[in-house]
Design a protein around this motif. Structure first.
Motif, PDB file in Angstrom:
ATOM      1  N   GLY A   1       0.826  -1.207   0.000  1.00 19.51           N
ATOM      2  CA  GLY A   1       0.000   0.000   0.000  1.00 19.51           C
ATOM      3  C   GLY A   1       0.853   1.247   0.000  1.00 19.51           C
ATOM      4  O   GLY A   1       2.044   1.198   0.266  1.00 19.51           O
ATOM      5  N   ARG A   2       0.200   2.356  -0.310  1.00 20.05           N
ATOM      6  CA  ARG A   2       0.892   3.644  -0.345  1.00 20.05           C
ATOM      7  C   ARG A   2       0.774   4.332   0.999  1.00 20.05           C
ATOM      8  O   ARG A   2      -0.196   4.129   1.720  1.00 20.05           O
ATOM      9  N   THR A   3       1.743   5.186   1.297  1.00 21.13           N
ATOM     10  CA  THR A   3       1.649   6.040   2.470  1.00 21.13           C
ATOM     11  C   THR A   3       1.708   7.481   2.001  1.00 21.13           C
ATOM     12  O   THR A   3       2.597   7.844   1.244  1.00 21.13           O
ATOM     13  N   THR A   4       0.743   8.267   2.417  1.00 20.13           N
ATOM     14  CA  THR A   4       0.759   9.678   2.049  1.00 20.13           C
ATOM     15  C   THR A   4       0.815  10.526   3.312  1.00 20.13           C
ATOM     16  O   THR A   4       0.307  10.135   4.357  1.00 20.13           O
ATOM     17  N   VAL A   5       1.468  11.665   3.196  1.00 20.13           N
ATOM     18  CA  VAL A   5       1.640  12.555   4.337  1.00 20.13           C
ATOM     19  C   VAL A   5       1.023  13.903   3.976  1.00 20.13           C
ATOM     20  O   VAL A   5       1.324  14.466   2.925  1.00 20.13           O
ATOM     21  N   ALA A   6       0.159  14.415   4.839  1.00 24.58           N
ATOM     22  CA  ALA A   6      -0.526  15.673   4.554  1.00 24.58           C
ATOM     23  C   ALA A   6       0.432  16.856   4.693  1.00 24.58           C
ATOM     24  O   ALA A   6       1.415  16.787   5.431  1.00 24.58           O
TER      25      ALA A   6
ATOM     26  N   LEU B   1       8.562  23.406  13.890  1.00 25.27           N
ATOM     27  CA  LEU B   1       9.207  23.109  15.167  1.00 25.27           C
ATOM     28  C   LEU B   1      10.715  23.019  14.999  1.00 25.27           C
ATOM     29  O   LEU B   1      11.479  23.517  15.830  1.00 25.27           O
TER      30      LEU B   1
ATOM     31  N   LYS C   1       4.112  21.359  10.334  1.00 25.83           N
ATOM     32  CA  LYS C   1       4.356  21.374  11.777  1.00 25.83           C
ATOM     33  C   LYS C   1       5.770  20.933  12.106  1.00 25.83           C
ATOM     34  O   LYS C   1       6.445  21.542  12.942  1.00 25.83           O
ATOM     35  N   ILE C   2       6.221  19.871  11.459  1.00 21.64           N
ATOM     36  CA  ILE C   2       7.562  19.353  11.746  1.00 21.64           C
ATOM     37  C   ILE C   2       8.609  20.401  11.376  1.00 21.64           C
ATOM     38  O   ILE C   2       9.533  20.686  12.139  1.00 21.64           O
TER      39      ILE C   2
ATOM     40  N   SER D   1      13.715  12.402   8.548  1.00 15.82           N
ATOM     41  CA  SER D   1      13.700  11.269   9.470  1.00 15.82           C
ATOM     42  C   SER D   1      12.289  10.952   9.942  1.00 15.82           C
ATOM     43  O   SER D   1      11.966   9.807  10.205  1.00 15.82           O
ATOM     44  N   MET D   2      11.452  11.967  10.056  1.00 17.93           N
ATOM     45  CA  MET D   2      10.115  11.680  10.586  1.00 17.93           C
ATOM     46  C   MET D   2       9.110  11.263   9.529  1.00 17.93           C
ATOM     47  O   MET D   2       8.186  10.510   9.816  1.00 17.93           O
ATOM     48  N   THR D   3       9.239  11.760   8.297  1.00 17.35           N
ATOM     49  CA  THR D   3       8.235  11.415   7.293  1.00 17.35           C
ATOM     50  C   THR D   3       8.753  10.460   6.223  1.00 17.35           C
ATOM     51  O   THR D   3       7.950   9.824   5.560  1.00 17.35           O
TER      52      THR D   3
ATOM     53  N   VAL E   1       1.251  18.143   8.224  1.00 16.25           N
ATOM     54  CA  VAL E   1       2.208  17.379   9.030  1.00 16.25           C
ATOM     55  C   VAL E   1       3.624  17.891   8.777  1.00 16.25           C
ATOM     56  O   VAL E   1       4.384  18.170   9.707  1.00 16.25           O
TER      57      VAL E   1
ATOM     58  N   GLU F   1      13.558  25.523  16.879  1.00 20.07           N
ATOM     59  CA  GLU F   1      14.544  24.964  17.827  1.00 20.07           C
ATOM     60  C   GLU F   1      15.907  25.626  17.715  1.00 20.07           C
ATOM     61  O   GLU F   1      16.650  25.688  18.695  1.00 20.07           O
TER      62      GLU F   1
END
Lengths: 156, 110
Positions: A32-37, A47, A43-44, A124-126, A40, A51
């Motif tokens: 399956g596919r993974t999509t990131v809005a 932040l 916000k990353i 690293s997060m997405t 998201v 920092e």
């Protein structure tokens, strides 16, 4: 019979889009596919940029004025994505940042650190590859800007 | 009709419950324009949509969890429920540590 044409067609697409194929993404799999809005990534990136020392705030003049207004509304918070606009594709993302630096911080160095931190965090997060981070420094925060707010009245 | 909808409801609820057990998942998310949704008689389940050949899941990620980890957890949680169909995961939002659950429904403005 049907296997042969499909395998040749995938071979031809892999050669035509060699650039995207060369970095296989964990986001596209047979399961399956993974999509990131967009929000998201926004916000990353927000932040991660905040920092870095030398960054006073994010956002241009108008965005910060609205942010200050929102903070005064009960239940309202300053949005983490303020001053950040992103474009997100299936495998890649691009980030544009508006920021205000502290007076005395070397802007080129701040920009370099922000860029590095944003790329590290988002990748690293997405799992998205960050193609570019454009940084616009809108203002410099002077120490004298705080004086009116921080010091109480001299006589009471 | 009721047989069909109750069978679908049971399947969707099982998948939704399994997804919510993942530590990296903060909540289910309907996606842009709340498109990832299952409409049932009298109610709707946001964040899970079944078709014959795919399963779509929309989630809000917990802060600090990489998307790859989240996807692995979701795939592992629903693997036995989806019957071999590919599972598309959409990360619709990120729950920040300082963020309270929203007082106003999201999506009314944007």
């Amino acid at each position: 019979m049907t296997q042969t044409p499909s395998s040749t067609s995938t071979a031809s697409t892999s050669t035509s889009s060699a650039l995207t194929q060369s970095a296989p993404s964990a986001l596209q799999t047979n399961q399956g596919r993974t999509t990131v809005a967009d929000g998201v990534v926004q916000k990353i990136a927000g932040l991660a940029a905040r920092e870095v020392s030398g960054v006073y705030a994010l956002g241009g003049g108008a965005a910060r004025a609205f942010g200050a207004l929102r903070e005064r509304i009960p239940g309202g918070t300053q949005s983490a994505g303020m001053g950040v606009s992103v474009e997100v594709g299936e495998k890649q993302a691009a980030v544009d940042l508006d920021l205000v630096t502290d007076y005395g911080a070397p802007i080129a160095e701040v920009a370099r650190s922000v860029r590095r931190n944003v790329i590290n965090s988002v990748e690293s997060m997405t799992g998205l590859q960050v193609t570019e981070v454009n940084i616009a420094v809108n203002d410099v925060h002077l120490p004298s800007d705080d004086e009116g707010q921080q010091e109480p009245a001299r006589v009471q | 009709m009721s047989d069909w909808s109750s069978a679908v409801a049971a399947e969707v609820e099982a998948i939704a419950a399994a997804v919510l057990t993942c530590p990296a998942v903060a909540a289910l998310h309907g996606g842009p324009l709340a498109q990832t949704v299952t409409l049932l008689p009298g109610r709707r389940i946001e964040g899970v949509q079944l078709t014959e050949d795919r399963v779509r899941i929309g989630v809000v990620a917990a802060y600090g969890a990489p998307v790859a980890l989240l996807t692995a957890q979701v795939h592992a949680a629903v693997r036995e429920l989806v019957g071999g169909r590919p599972v598309d995961v959409h990360v619709g939002d990120l729950q920040l540590p300082e963020e309270q659950p929203q007082a106003l429904p999201a999506g009314s403005g944007s």
